[in-house]
Design an enzyme around this catalytic site. Sequence first.
Site, PDB file in Angstrom:
ATOM      1  N   CYS A  45       0.823  -1.213   0.000  1.00 54.43           N
ATOM      2  CA  CYS A  45       0.000   0.000   0.000  1.00 54.43           C
ATOM      3  C   CYS A  45       0.858   1.264   0.000  1.00 54.43           C
ATOM      4  O   CYS A  45       0.674   2.149  -0.824  1.00 54.43           O
ATOM      5  CB  CYS A  45      -0.941  -0.009   1.208  1.00 54.43           C
ATOM      6  SG  CYS A  45      -1.799   1.547   1.424  1.00 54.43           S
ATOM      7  N   CYS A  50      -1.410   1.633  -3.200  1.00 54.20           N
ATOM      8  CA  CYS A  50      -2.420   2.697  -3.021  1.00 54.20           C
ATOM      9  C   CYS A  50      -1.838   4.112  -2.956  1.00 54.20           C
ATOM     10  O   CYS A  50      -2.335   5.014  -3.627  1.00 54.20           O
ATOM     11  CB  CYS A  50      -3.199   2.474  -1.720  1.00 54.20           C
ATOM     12  SG  CYS A  50      -3.560   0.781  -1.346  1.00 54.20           S
ATOM     13  N   LYS A  53       0.165   5.303  -6.119  1.00 58.57           N
ATOM     14  CA  LYS A  53      -0.843   5.281  -7.199  1.00 58.57           C
ATOM     15  C   LYS A  53      -1.751   6.500  -7.120  1.00 58.57           C
ATOM     16  O   LYS A  53      -2.021   7.170  -8.101  1.00 58.57           O
ATOM     17  CB  LYS A  53      -1.639   3.970  -7.111  1.00 58.57           C
ATOM     18  CG  LYS A  53      -2.689   3.721  -8.171  1.00 58.57           C
ATOM     19  CD  LYS A  53      -4.057   4.265  -7.912  1.00 58.57           C
ATOM     20  CE  LYS A  53      -4.660   3.966  -6.576  1.00 58.57           C
ATOM     21  NZ  LYS A  53      -5.088   2.607  -6.379  1.00 58.57           N
ATOM     22  N   TYR A 184      -8.882  -3.720 -11.399  1.00 57.12           N
ATOM     23  CA  TYR A 184      -8.594  -2.465 -10.692  1.00 57.12           C
ATOM     24  C   TYR A 184      -7.342  -1.777 -11.260  1.00 57.12           C
ATOM     25  O   TYR A 184      -7.363  -0.609 -11.648  1.00 57.12           O
ATOM     26  CB  TYR A 184      -8.256  -2.766  -9.221  1.00 57.12           C
ATOM     27  CG  TYR A 184      -9.374  -2.959  -8.253  1.00 57.12           C
ATOM     28  CD1 TYR A 184     -10.094  -4.148  -8.216  1.00 57.12           C
ATOM     29  CD2 TYR A 184      -9.669  -1.980  -7.312  1.00 57.12           C
ATOM     30  CE1 TYR A 184     -11.079  -4.352  -7.259  1.00 57.12           C
ATOM     31  CE2 TYR A 184     -10.652  -2.177  -6.346  1.00 57.12           C
ATOM     32  CZ  TYR A 184     -11.350  -3.360  -6.331  1.00 57.12           C
ATOM     33  OH  TYR A 184     -12.318  -3.564  -5.385  1.00 57.12           O
ATOM     34  N   GLU A 188      -7.109   1.654 -13.502  1.00 54.11           N
ATOM     35  CA  GLU A 188      -6.552   2.844 -12.857  1.00 54.11           C
ATOM     36  C   GLU A 188      -5.348   3.381 -13.638  1.00 54.11           C
ATOM     37  O   GLU A 188      -5.245   4.585 -13.903  1.00 54.11           O
ATOM     38  CB  GLU A 188      -6.139   2.513 -11.409  1.00 54.11           C
ATOM     39  CG  GLU A 188      -7.330   2.275 -10.506  1.00 54.11           C
ATOM     40  CD  GLU A 188      -6.960   1.927  -9.058  1.00 54.11           C
ATOM     41  OE1 GLU A 188      -7.837   2.025  -8.192  1.00 54.11           O
ATOM     42  OE2 GLU A 188      -5.796   1.557  -8.792  1.00 54.11           O
ATOM     43  N   HIS A 445     -27.308  20.798  -1.616  1.00 58.92           N
ATOM     44  CA  HIS A 445     -27.432  21.326  -2.969  1.00 58.92           C
ATOM     45  C   HIS A 445     -26.489  22.494  -3.188  1.00 58.92           C
ATOM     46  O   HIS A 445     -26.296  23.288  -2.289  1.00 58.92           O
ATOM     47  CB  HIS A 445     -28.886  21.782  -3.181  1.00 58.92           C
ATOM     48  CG  HIS A 445     -29.158  22.245  -4.561  1.00 58.92           C
ATOM     49  ND1 HIS A 445     -29.247  21.382  -5.628  1.00 58.92           N
ATOM     50  CD2 HIS A 445     -29.343  23.499  -5.054  1.00 58.92           C
ATOM     51  CE1 HIS A 445     -29.496  22.098  -6.723  1.00 58.92           C
ATOM     52  NE2 HIS A 445     -29.558  23.364  -6.388  1.00 58.92           N
ATOM     53  N   GLU A 450     -26.181  14.655  -4.012  1.00 58.77           N
ATOM     54  CA  GLU A 450     -27.587  14.836  -3.623  1.00 58.77           C
ATOM     55  C   GLU A 450     -28.503  13.855  -4.359  1.00 58.77           C
ATOM     56  O   GLU A 450     -29.571  13.500  -3.877  1.00 58.77           O
ATOM     57  CB  GLU A 450     -28.050  16.283  -3.827  1.00 58.77           C
ATOM     58  CG  GLU A 450     -28.173  16.730  -5.259  1.00 58.77           C
ATOM     59  CD  GLU A 450     -28.545  18.211  -5.356  1.00 58.77           C
ATOM     60  OE1 GLU A 450     -29.640  18.576  -4.897  1.00 58.77           O
ATOM     61  OE2 GLU A 450     -27.742  18.999  -5.890  1.00 58.77           O
TER      62      GLU A 450
HETATM   63  P1  NDP Z   1      -7.905  -7.994 -10.682  1.00 59.32           P
HETATM   64  O1  NDP Z   1      -8.217  -9.351 -10.235  1.00 59.32           O
HETATM   65  O2  NDP Z   1      -8.762  -6.855 -10.302  1.00 59.32           O
HETATM   66  O3  NDP Z   1      -7.790  -7.989 -12.274  1.00 59.32           O
HETATM   67  C1  NDP Z   1      -7.007  -8.905 -12.972  1.00 59.32           C
HETATM   68  C2  NDP Z   1      -7.309  -8.760 -14.441  1.00 59.32           C
HETATM   69  O4  NDP Z   1      -6.419  -9.574 -15.187  1.00 59.32           O
HETATM   70  C3  NDP Z   1      -8.727  -9.197 -14.787  1.00 59.32           C
HETATM   71  O5  NDP Z   1      -9.239  -8.303 -15.723  1.00 59.32           O
HETATM   72  C4  NDP Z   1      -8.515 -10.583 -15.387  1.00 59.32           C
HETATM   73  O6  NDP Z   1      -9.478 -10.933 -16.340  1.00 59.32           O
HETATM   74  C5  NDP Z   1      -7.171 -10.401 -16.063  1.00 59.32           C
HETATM   75  N1  NDP Z   1      -6.436 -11.656 -16.212  1.00 59.32           N
HETATM   76  C6  NDP Z   1      -6.206 -12.598 -15.270  1.00 59.32           C
HETATM   77  N2  NDP Z   1      -5.478 -13.598 -15.779  1.00 59.32           N
HETATM   78  C7  NDP Z   1      -5.245 -13.296 -17.074  1.00 59.32           C
HETATM   79  C8  NDP Z   1      -4.555 -13.947 -18.130  1.00 59.32           C
HETATM   80  N3  NDP Z   1      -3.973 -15.114 -17.953  1.00 59.32           N
HETATM   81  N4  NDP Z   1      -4.522 -13.339 -19.323  1.00 59.32           N
HETATM   82  C9  NDP Z   1      -5.126 -12.166 -19.526  1.00 59.32           C
HETATM   83  N5  NDP Z   1      -5.787 -11.491 -18.560  1.00 59.32           N
HETATM   84  C10 NDP Z   1      -5.847 -12.056 -17.349  1.00 59.32           C
HETATM   85  O7  NDP Z   1      -6.395  -7.774 -10.248  1.00 59.32           O
HETATM   86  P2  NDP Z   1      -5.514  -6.477 -10.106  1.00 59.32           P
HETATM   87  O8  NDP Z   1      -4.136  -6.979 -10.257  1.00 59.32           O
HETATM   88  O9  NDP Z   1      -5.988  -5.378 -10.970  1.00 59.32           O
HETATM   89  O10 NDP Z   1      -5.753  -6.080  -8.587  1.00 59.32           O
HETATM   90  C11 NDP Z   1      -5.572  -7.049  -7.553  1.00 59.32           C
HETATM   91  C12 NDP Z   1      -6.380  -6.690  -6.347  1.00 59.32           C
HETATM   92  O11 NDP Z   1      -5.766  -5.613  -5.678  1.00 59.32           O
HETATM   93  C13 NDP Z   1      -7.793  -6.217  -6.650  1.00 59.32           C
HETATM   94  O12 NDP Z   1      -8.673  -7.296  -6.765  1.00 59.32           O
HETATM   95  C14 NDP Z   1      -8.098  -5.341  -5.483  1.00 59.32           C
HETATM   96  O13 NDP Z   1      -8.661  -6.121  -4.455  1.00 59.32           O
HETATM   97  C15 NDP Z   1      -6.737  -4.801  -5.081  1.00 59.32           C
HETATM   98  N6  NDP Z   1      -6.583  -3.408  -5.546  1.00 59.32           N
HETATM   99  C16 NDP Z   1      -7.384  -2.466  -5.014  1.00 59.32           C
HETATM  100  C17 NDP Z   1      -7.307  -1.170  -5.430  1.00 59.32           C
HETATM  101  C18 NDP Z   1      -8.226  -0.161  -4.847  1.00 59.32           C
HETATM  102  O14 NDP Z   1      -8.763  -0.394  -3.761  1.00 59.32           O
HETATM  103  N7  NDP Z   1      -8.471   0.945  -5.524  1.00 59.32           N
HETATM  104  C19 NDP Z   1      -6.354  -0.759  -6.448  1.00 59.32           C
HETATM  105  C20 NDP Z   1      -5.567  -1.836  -6.958  1.00 59.32           C
HETATM  106  C21 NDP Z   1      -5.684  -3.107  -6.517  1.00 59.32           C
HETATM  107  P3  NDP Z   1     -10.953 -11.426 -15.931  1.00 59.32           P
HETATM  108  O15 NDP Z   1     -11.696 -10.184 -15.571  1.00 59.32           O
HETATM  109  O16 NDP Z   1     -11.460 -12.073 -17.150  1.00 59.32           O
HETATM  110  O17 NDP Z   1     -10.782 -12.365 -14.788  1.00 59.32           O
END
Ligand code: NDP
Length: 466
Positions: A45, A50, A53, A184, A188, A445, A450
């Site tokens: 984080c 976080c 980022k 995510y 982002e 407002h 709102e």
């Molecule tokens: P996510 O699980 O959110 O996203 C992973 C992405 O990669 C998905 O779109 C998935 O596709 C795709 N994917 C997975 N495997 C493959 C593959 N073999 N080939 C191609 N695409 C693939 O993971 P992130 O790494 O973005 O984030 C991890 C976690 O970290 C989040 O779930 C969240 O909990 C946390 N996080 C929170 C944030 C916040 O609070 N703002 C910011 C960043 C991270 P598909 O959708 O089809 O599964």
Amino acid sequence: MSDTSYDYDLFVIGAGSGGVRAARIAAQAGARVAVAEEYRIGGTCVIRGCVPKKFMVYASDYGTKIDEAKKYGWKVEKGGFDFPEFMSNMNAEVDRLSGIYLRNLANAGVDVFEERAEFEDANTIVLSNSGKRFKAEKILIATGGTPWRPSPDELPGVEHTITSNEIFQLETLPKHIVIAGGGYIACEFAHIFAGLGVETCLVYRGDTVLNGFDWDVRTAVHEGLKDAGVRVITSTVFEEIKEVDGEACPYCITLSNGMELNADVIMMATGRRAATDGLGCDKAGVSLDSRGGVIVDEASRSSVPNIFAVGDVTNRIELTPVAIREGHAFADTMFGGKDWSFDHDNVASAVFTQPEVGTVGMTEAEARKAFDEVDIYKTRFKPMKTALHGGSERVLIKLVVNAADQKVVGVHIVSPDAGEMIQMIGVAIKMGATKEDFDRTCAVHPTIAEEIVTLRQKWVPETSPA
Ligand code: NDP
């Protein structure tokens, strides 16, 4: 009373959000505590997640704001973006925060070892560099997660890619970044780089980004990416990455749909995995799930009674505030004489796209599965601010209500400051607020928020894709 046959009452592996909180609370309750960290104090984080980022989101957002300001009468010129200057300021702040974490641990009387720790057995920890060995009565695994990317067999040329770990160490702003994933991190960073003026392309294997989120949120963010100038290529994955000579963009990506893309930075945002590799969980007898996460019960206890785990390494909810609460509950319960466990229901969260996503509770699809009848209230509109600068930004506000008892079971927002809004709405949802409670709350407002308390017209379900 401490058992003096052990060096420590608690040894924490990992000084990220969950580990630091647990170590500090346990030490303040009088326990003898040590924490080991192999990278930098603060964890994902603070160091490479976080916090930096969010600074990048702010930096990116200024780009658009400068253009908008002109329509509000400001005489401003865009003089270009000094990436090294920004990164240096950002890293200075990250260093400062890491220092605060370290000082807080020291002030609480926690021994800090800045090296990797591994299990020798269920009560013994060995430090990799110094070879020091410690016996601890309780051990907390708080090693977090690590970015996952395919192996070179699965994706030839994957060594040319970076992950969210390395993105914070870039020395120059990319010219053309290609990001794989639609979660995510992918969404982002696509907004961040597009806002910084980088040619940005997102390649996602599905058809609409943010899998698992409410459908309306997904479509709003998907459209928002395109509005922000991100080239979004769907139903496609990387097949191969090759180096090309003498080009400004030194890599060529072949996609599964036959297209080729050139890039100077390729980011894999394809998910994260629990960081248990080489930790010695097998030596300690700790059971892991199929994705390497530590299996724990409500009290964060693993399959071994004296070993616990909190945060991303448990594959529960991968969010900093959740790890902090889990760590706090563990330390209070085991050392502070206060027995409680963290309730994982209705955890609000935000995705820092531009505009942001704020979400709490059930999606419409989840609610339709859980309840006989669901009422949906939603609105989509251009925020007032766009009236003068003409931007294409649109807001989504959606309430999901269980028709039987009128409880609001989900709120989903795509809007500037949605993260701020959802934090407060999270309180109402946690308290079990009904739609009538929302209705009798007077609006503030003129605000975007709102609309949350002025939605009166039920959405006709047939027209709403669940
Ligand atoms: P996510 O699980 O959110 O996203 C992973 C992405 O990669 C998905 O779109 C998935 O596709 C795709 N994917 C997975 N495997 C493959 C593959 N073999 N080939 C191609 N695409 C693939 O993971 P992130 O790494 O973005 O984030 C991890 C976690 O970290 C989040 O779930 C969240 O909990 C946390 N996080 C929170 C944030 C916040 O609070 N703002 C910011 C960043 C991270 P598909 O959708 O089809 O599964």
